[in-house]
Design a protein around this motif. Structure first.
Motif, PDB file in Angstrom:
ATOM      1  N   ALA A   1       0.853  -1.193   0.000  1.00 56.21           N
ATOM      2  CA  ALA A   1       0.000   0.000   0.000  1.00 56.21           C
ATOM      3  C   ALA A   1       0.887   1.240   0.000  1.00 56.21           C
ATOM      4  O   ALA A   1       1.890   1.278   0.713  1.00 56.21           O
ATOM      5  N   VAL A   2       0.526   2.256  -0.799  1.00 55.75           N
ATOM      6  CA  VAL A   2       1.370   3.452  -0.911  1.00 55.75           C
ATOM      7  C   VAL A   2       1.125   4.463   0.195  1.00 55.75           C
ATOM      8  O   VAL A   2       1.957   5.318   0.447  1.00 55.75           O
ATOM      9  N   GLU A   3      -0.016   4.375   0.856  1.00 51.18           N
ATOM     10  CA  GLU A   3      -0.350   5.336   1.913  1.00 51.18           C
ATOM     11  C   GLU A   3      -1.427   4.722   2.794  1.00 51.18           C
ATOM     12  O   GLU A   3      -2.021   3.701   2.445  1.00 51.18           O
ATOM     13  N   ASN A   4      -1.688   5.335   3.939  1.00 53.72           N
ATOM     14  CA  ASN A   4      -2.817   4.907   4.760  1.00 53.72           C
ATOM     15  C   ASN A   4      -4.087   5.167   3.959  1.00 53.72           C
ATOM     16  O   ASN A   4      -4.273   6.268   3.430  1.00 53.72           O
TER      17      ASN A   4
ATOM     18  N   ARG B   1      -1.062  -3.620  -9.632  1.00 51.65           N
ATOM     19  CA  ARG B   1      -1.475  -2.287  -9.173  1.00 51.65           C
ATOM     20  C   ARG B   1      -2.886  -1.979  -9.684  1.00 51.65           C
ATOM     21  O   ARG B   1      -3.752  -1.537  -8.925  1.00 51.65           O
ATOM     22  N   ARG B   2      -3.123  -2.235 -10.968  1.00 49.23           N
ATOM     23  CA  ARG B   2      -4.455  -1.989 -11.544  1.00 49.23           C
ATOM     24  C   ARG B   2      -5.506  -2.911 -10.925  1.00 49.23           C
ATOM     25  O   ARG B   2      -6.617  -2.478 -10.609  1.00 49.23           O
ATOM     26  N   LEU B   3      -5.162  -4.184 -10.732  1.00 53.41           N
ATOM     27  CA  LEU B   3      -6.113  -5.134 -10.157  1.00 53.41           C
ATOM     28  C   LEU B   3      -6.482  -4.745  -8.724  1.00 53.41           C
ATOM     29  O   LEU B   3      -7.660  -4.769  -8.358  1.00 53.41           O
ATOM     30  N   LEU B   4      -5.477  -4.392  -7.925  1.00 52.83           N
ATOM     31  CA  LEU B   4      -5.752  -4.018  -6.537  1.00 52.83           C
ATOM     32  C   LEU B   4      -6.651  -2.793  -6.449  1.00 52.83           C
ATOM     33  O   LEU B   4      -7.537  -2.730  -5.589  1.00 52.83           O
ATOM     34  N   PHE B   5      -6.459  -1.837  -7.344  1.00 51.00           N
ATOM     35  CA  PHE B   5      -7.313  -0.647  -7.325  1.00 51.00           C
ATOM     36  C   PHE B   5      -8.715  -0.980  -7.827  1.00 51.00           C
ATOM     37  O   PHE B   5      -9.710  -0.583  -7.224  1.00 51.00           O
ATOM     38  N   ARG B   6      -8.788  -1.752  -8.916  1.00 50.62           N
ATOM     39  CA  ARG B   6     -10.095  -2.099  -9.500  1.00 50.62           C
ATOM     40  C   ARG B   6     -10.925  -2.958  -8.552  1.00 50.62           C
ATOM     41  O   ARG B   6     -12.115  -2.729  -8.352  1.00 50.62           O
TER      42      ARG B   6
ATOM     43  N   ALA C   1      -1.544   0.939  -4.664  1.00 53.78           N
ATOM     44  CA  ALA C   1      -0.375   0.139  -4.302  1.00 53.78           C
ATOM     45  C   ALA C   1       0.782   0.416  -5.245  1.00 53.78           C
ATOM     46  O   ALA C   1       0.609   0.979  -6.328  1.00 53.78           O
ATOM     47  N   GLU C   2       1.963  -0.005  -4.802  1.00 46.14           N
ATOM     48  CA  GLU C   2       3.154   0.113  -5.638  1.00 46.14           C
ATOM     49  C   GLU C   2       3.939  -1.186  -5.546  1.00 46.14           C
ATOM     50  O   GLU C   2       3.823  -1.935  -4.580  1.00 46.14           O
ATOM     51  N   VAL C   3       4.739  -1.421  -6.569  1.00 44.21           N
ATOM     52  CA  VAL C   3       5.572  -2.613  -6.603  1.00 44.21           C
ATOM     53  C   VAL C   3       6.965  -2.266  -6.089  1.00 44.21           C
ATOM     54  O   VAL C   3       7.482  -1.185  -6.362  1.00 44.21           O
ATOM     55  N   GLN C   4       7.519  -3.191  -5.313  1.00 43.52           N
ATOM     56  CA  GLN C   4       8.884  -3.055  -4.816  1.00 43.52           C
ATOM     57  C   GLN C   4       9.676  -4.288  -5.249  1.00 43.52           C
ATOM     58  O   GLN C   4       9.253  -5.420  -4.991  1.00 43.52           O
TER      59      GLN C   4
END
Length: 134
Positions: A37-40, A73-78, A84-87
């Protein structure tokens, strides 16, 4: 043998048989990565929330972590409304080695937290995002 089987045998004998990229026999560089997750975030599907940096999914790919990470990232948002971001974690030779590393990360997370990566909904239920457990 069928014509297709004969052709495959011929190619194998010639040393030119292709291995499916999703086979554990696939060779070449494979990236291991984590989606976080990129932020709270609050007000997710089902009223849930995630904390910044929360692990959502571990993965491995022979297509490059950026490509697979963007798909996730697209799936998690959809699906969940999660930003989210990938590391990048590391690159290993071959799918089998990358799958083993991915599985070790999932199992470590599960031992530490008690569940596979995901998030809590508003009712306090754990929503598992990490479906695979090899």
């Amino acid at each position: 043998p069928t014509e297709a089987q004969q052709l495959r045998r011929y190619l194998e004998d010639m040393g030119q048989a292709r291995v499916h990229p999703n086979s554990l026999a696939a060779t070449g560089p494979h990236d291991v990565y984590v989606m976080q997750a990129v932020e709270n975030q609050t007000g997710l599907a089902g009223g849930g929330s995630v904390a910044e940096g929360q692990v959502l999914h571990y993965g491995e790919t022979g297509r490059g972590y950026v490509t697979s990470g963007n798909e996730w990232r697209r799936l998690l948002f959809r699906e969940y409304g999660i930003k989210a971001e990938v590391q990048f974690i590391r690159t290993l030779e071959g799918k089998a080695a990358a799958r083993q590393a991915e599985t070790a990360l999932i199992k470590h997370f599960e031992r530490a937290v008690g569940v596979r990566p995901g998030f809590r909904d508003a009712a306090g239920n754990w929503v598992t995002i990490q479906k695979t457990h090899h």
